[in-house]
Motif scaffolding. Structure first.
Motif, mmCIF file in Angstrom:
data_model
loop_
_atom_site.group_PDB
_atom_site.id
_atom_site.type_symbol
_atom_site.label_atom_id
_atom_site.label_comp_id
_atom_site.label_asym_id
_atom_site.label_seq_id
_atom_site.Cartn_x
_atom_site.Cartn_y
_atom_site.Cartn_z
ATOM 1 N N ALA A 156 78.107 42.238 14.952
ATOM 2 C CA ALA A 156 76.966 43.120 14.695
ATOM 3 C C ALA A 156 77.444 44.548 14.835
ATOM 4 C CB ALA A 156 75.832 42.838 15.668
ATOM 5 N N SER A 157 76.946 45.423 13.999
ATOM 6 C CA SER A 157 77.370 46.818 14.046
ATOM 7 C C SER A 157 76.239 47.726 13.608
ATOM 8 C CB SER A 157 78.606 47.040 13.159
ATOM 9 O OG SER A 157 78.329 46.647 11.817
ATOM 10 N N THR A 197 72.328 48.780 9.940
ATOM 11 C CA THR A 197 72.637 47.742 10.930
ATOM 12 C C THR A 197 73.123 46.515 10.177
ATOM 13 O OG1 THR A 197 70.355 46.960 10.948
ATOM 14 C CG2 THR A 197 70.982 48.577 12.630
ATOM 15 N N LEU A 198 74.269 46.015 10.594
ATOM 16 C CA LEU A 198 74.904 44.893 9.891
ATOM 17 C C LEU A 198 75.076 43.720 10.828
ATOM 18 C CD1 LEU A 198 76.358 43.695 7.408
ATOM 19 C CD2 LEU A 198 78.470 44.734 8.285
ATOM 20 N N GLU A 211 66.943 51.725 1.030
ATOM 21 C CA GLU A 211 66.472 50.397 0.627
ATOM 22 C C GLU A 211 67.336 49.780 -0.460
ATOM 23 O OE1 GLU A 211 62.404 50.598 -0.455
ATOM 24 O OE2 GLU A 211 61.699 51.095 1.568
ATOM 25 N N LEU A 212 67.965 50.641 -1.276
ATOM 26 C CA LEU A 212 68.809 50.093 -2.336
ATOM 27 C C LEU A 212 70.096 49.462 -1.798
ATOM 28 C CD1 LEU A 212 68.458 52.916 -5.038
ATOM 29 C CD2 LEU A 212 67.249 50.733 -4.922
ATOM 30 N N ARG A 213 70.452 49.808 -0.558
ATOM 31 C CA ARG A 213 71.655 49.232 0.066
ATOM 32 C C ARG A 213 71.361 47.958 0.839
ATOM 33 N NH1 ARG A 213 76.100 52.232 1.438
ATOM 34 N NH2 ARG A 213 75.978 51.460 3.593
ATOM 35 N N SER A 214 70.139 47.745 1.257
ATOM 36 C CA SER A 214 69.799 46.564 2.048
ATOM 37 C C SER A 214 70.044 45.300 1.251
ATOM 38 C CB SER A 214 68.332 46.636 2.505
ATOM 39 O OG SER A 214 68.117 47.775 3.316
#
Length: 487
Positions: A97-98, A131-132, A330-333
């Motif tokens: 998690a990052s 957050t990944l 939102e386009l990256r989620s």
């Protein structure tokens, strides 16, 4: 009901794991000598010979010796190489998690008028907060190096167990040496004490004869010299006994009691006559513990070379991953599931793999020479012990006959004194000579038993029966102090 059943299966699983772990621990008797665990009391003393039980002392030594305990712990540590090697063949699960803060200068921030704010507002600002969360499962499908590493780990575990066998054998030999030294010193003390009394009486007789003018000073000085020598021998025997008992205490953690200080009537001993067939004994040197260990280490070196050679082969892995990215843009989620086959082909590593293989081959050659050397050392030990046993057997037979003759001479001297044909000095000389012969007999007997023990160890045949036979053999020529006749 389902909850109770689940708990029951959990309990059974824990019990089975405990049994597996217990089975993997090295036993306290890898030699298979059948030695029972020792208790706190050391009370097993032979009532007839006044000797502590040698097998009992060995049981104590197995629990007390620090060097042996170190080998056991190292064996357990080496044994963990097996599950570690097998783990490399099983699925590997990794989660991460990052939190990421990013400030960018790109086409969106440079040309904000080209992109509608209601869609690209976050990108135009040039900053994002992400957050990944991700989890990957990797299963090796083909890895020759990992498979061969399992075989190498199993061989290393076997070698570690053999190191315990060698340590136990060495401990048994050290214990037998200290035991025989303590026995010899205790019996010599008793004989020397009786000899000193006889020589002291002889010195008084010589002094009386000299005072009466019927003896010369030479006889007096000779008697005094023999008495002083007996006193010096007695002091030496006391030191030898103290040292032997100290060795036994160090090995076993207990101070044994060699109460019997006398010898019984020494009868002609019955000895084995199997020391002539040298080749038969030499054919058994491969059972020597150190030879077996060297052979196992040679196998480990060969397997290690095989592991190094596997570095030339490709590896194939299957990876399944899950990725969840939450972003202020939102386009990256996104939420992704991936599956991939990865083929790694080693092409060139700067010559590392070739050098590693050559190193492994040289280590294997060195291990082979070490095995050859251990075989030669074991063969030399067998020959040396056989020669010593043959000489000891002949000495014991000759000493038995000499003791018998000396005993008859002493009886004749006593009868001659009673009849006035001989004086007391002749009787005392005969008695002192008999004591000397008995001391020699015990020395050769202890050397014989020690050589026999080392021969059995050199051929890998040392077991409980040999330890019991030592005590039994010593019992044949010993008796408890309360039943001793003194001569």
């Amino acid at each position: 009901m389902q909850y109770v059943t689940g708990k029951l299966f959990l309990l059974l699983g824990l019990l089975s794991i405990g049994n597996v772990v217990q089975a993997q621990l090295p036993s306290s008797d890898p030699l298979g000598l059948g030695i029972a665990p020792a208790s706190d009391a050391l009370d097993e003393v032979d009532s007839q010979a006044g000797l502590p039980s040698l097998t009992r002392l060995f049981a104590l030594a197995l629990e007390n010796d620090s060097e042996l305990m170190r080998q056991r712990y190292e064996s357990q540590a080496t044994g963990q190489e097996v599950p570690m090697a097998r783990a490399a063949l099983r699925p590997q699960i990794e989660a991460s998690a990052s939190a990421i803060y990013q400030r960018a200068d790109n086409i969106y921030t440079q040309n904000p008028e080209d992109y509608p704010a209601e869609v690209y507002d976050d990108r135009i600002s040039g900053t994002t907060n992400d957050t990944l969360w991700r989890i990957d499962v990797t299963q090796p499908l083909f890895s020759l190096e990992r498979w061969r590493s399992v075989d190498k780990a199993l061989a290393q575990a076997d070698a570690a167990d053999l190191r315990i066998v060698v340590a136990e054998r060495n401990l048994a030999l050290s214990l037998v040496d200290a035991y025989l030294n303590a026995y010899l010193a205790s019996r010599k003390l008793g004989l020397l004490d009786a000899k000193r009394e006889a020589l002291n009486l002889q010195r008084r007789q010589a002094q009386r004869a000299y005072d009466l003018g019927i003896g010369d000073r030479i006889n007096l000085l000779e008697a005094q010299s023999r008495l002083d020598q007996a006193v010096a021998d007695q002091v030496k025997a006391e030191n030898e006994l103290a040292n032997a008992l100290s060795d036994l205490e160090r090995l076993t953690g207990r101070l044994p009691d060699f109460r019997g200080s006398a010898l019984g009537g020494i009868e002609p001993v019955t000895l084995e006559h199997e020391w002539e067939n040298t080749q038969q004994w030499l054919s058994r040197v491969d059972d020597n513990a150190e030879v077996r260990l060297a052979n196992q280490l040679y196998q480990v070196a060969q397997l290690d070379t095989g592991v190094r050679r596997a570095g030339h082969y490709p590896e194939l892995n299957l990876t399944v991953g899950y990725r969840d990215l939450n972003s202020s843009d939102e386009l990256r989620s996104s939420e992704d599931v991936t599956a991939s086959l990865e083929l790694d082909i080693p092409i060139y590593r700067g010559g590392y793999t070739s050098a590693s293989i050559r190193q492994g081959e040289l280590v294997a050659l060195a291990s082979r020479e070490a095995l050859t050397n251990e075989r030669r050392l074991a063969g030399q030990e067998v020959r040396k012990r056989l020669r010593s046993l043959q000489g000891n057997a002949r000495q014991l037979e000759a000493l038995s006959r000499s003791i018998e003759s000396s005993q008859l001479f002493l009886e004749a001297a006593i009868r001659g004194e009673n009849l006035g044909l001989r004086d007391l000095v002749d009787v005392l000389d005969a008695r002192a000579e008999l004591y000397d012969l008995r001391i020699q007999f015990v020395e050769v007997l202890c050397q014989y038993l020690g050589d026999k023990t080392y021969l059995e160890a050199a051929t890998g045949a040392l077991d409980t029966a040999d330890l019991i036979a030592i005590t039994a053999r010593l019992r044949e020529v010993s008796q408890a102090p309360e039943s001793s006749s003194g001569a």
